[in-house]
Design a protein around this motif. Structure first.
Motif: not given
Length: 328
Positions: A158-183
């Protein structure tokens, strides 16, 4: 000027693009020539036939976010030509919003666009990305470090999740993303997610109040049973920043994670956030959100596309961020 206007038809409201006069705009200190807006879940609610319980007075111009150029100002903080961004303050809900070529708002509601961001990029961020940055800041303020372990992002596509994932990854965090859409696995990994967690693994409540310590931090856009489950999986002293309730407002949890593991549940509000916090978040966005990743999230739109996109976001059909040029 063109605008999407909601007018009541019986007991429902219908949107239509209309030509209205600038004199129709509400009284306030600053008039902004809007360049871009976006689509958030609240926009979908406001554009629904009943106004989502958010719109109380018609006719109404929705749009909770916008960015553009100051055209006229009765406040010394802003002058014609200044680039500004607005999110929150119930604009687009209780007050006329950004689905128009011009908006007139209180000076207190605006934030100067930080160096390094365009008005288009600001709306690719929007309330969703602004909220994501607030959540990252809250986790860091409560001690999160990149060496502590994986950070979970629920509703990651989603909108919040997409940006959060990009920011956290850019800061060096290991991100695990939850989604119900495997595609969308490829999309999330392109934003920096190290691994994908299927929604089915987390959306079922369990009887055990504590499970194995798994997550160093979490940004949760889902709430409900998933949030309750995640609380029991947090590492000692870990924090969850709660930003949404896509999975429901009830929280079927116990206090055990708070008492035995010192877990923190941090509420994130973006609507009434004070100016200093807003300015800090927007400066962090300009610095810590990789613009190439942001561009990968963008769906281009025009003013005329917004009614359909607002309907789609309520159905969970919008991926990433919509950027709508209101002049097109």
């Amino acid at each position: 000027m063109r605008a999407i206007v909601l007018r009541q038809d019986g007991d429902t409201a219908k949107p239509a693009i209309e030509d209205i006069s600038e004199s129709d705009l509400p009284e306030a200190e600053v008039t902004v020539a809007v360049e871009y807006t976006t689509v958030n879940y609240k926009d979908g609610l406001c554009m629904s036939p009943k106004g989502g319980g958010l719109v109380r007075k018609y006719p109404h111009i929705p749009g909770i976010d916008f960015a553009g150029t100051v055209e006229a100002s009765g406040d010394v903080r802003y002058k014609p030509g200044d680039k500004v961004v607005l999110t929150g303050w119930r604009v687009g809900e209780a007050h006329w919003g950004g689905y128009a070529e011009k908006a007139r708002v209180k000076a207190d509601w605006l934030v100067p666009l930080p160096d390094g961001l365009t008005t288009r990029q600001a709306m690719a961020v929007g309330t969703a990305g602004f909220t994501a940055m607030l959540a990252v800041m809250a986790l860091e303020d409560h001690g999160l470090k990149d060496m502590h372990g994986e950070v979970l992002v629920t509703g990651a596509a989603g909108g919040v999740g997409s940006v959060a994932t990009a920011i956290l990854a850019n800061l060096g965090y290991d991100v695990a993303g939850v989604t119900g859409r495997p595609e969308l696995e490829g999309y999330l990994k392109s934003l920096g997610a190290k691994r994908i967690v299927a929604r089915d693994q987390l959306n079922e409540t369990v009887k055990r109040p504590l499970e194995s310590e798994t997550w160093a931090g979490c940004i949760d856009a889902v709430g409900g049973a998933m949030l309750a489950r995640v609380l029991g999986q947090m590492k000692y002293g870990g924090s969850v920043a709660a930003v949404g309730l896509a999975g429901g407002s009830a929280l079927p949890a116990t206090v055990i994670p708070f008492l035995l593991r010192g877990v923190n549940l941090l509420g994130i509000d973006s609507v009434l956030r004070p100016f200093e916090s807003r300015q800090r978040a927007w400066k962090r966005i300009a610095r810590d959100l990789p613009m190439d990743k942001l561009e990968d999230m963008v769906v281009e739109a025009t003013l005329g596309d917004l009614p359909a996109l607002c309907a789609d976001i309520i159905k969970g059909k919008v991926r990433g961020r919509v950027v709508a040029d209101v002049r097109a």
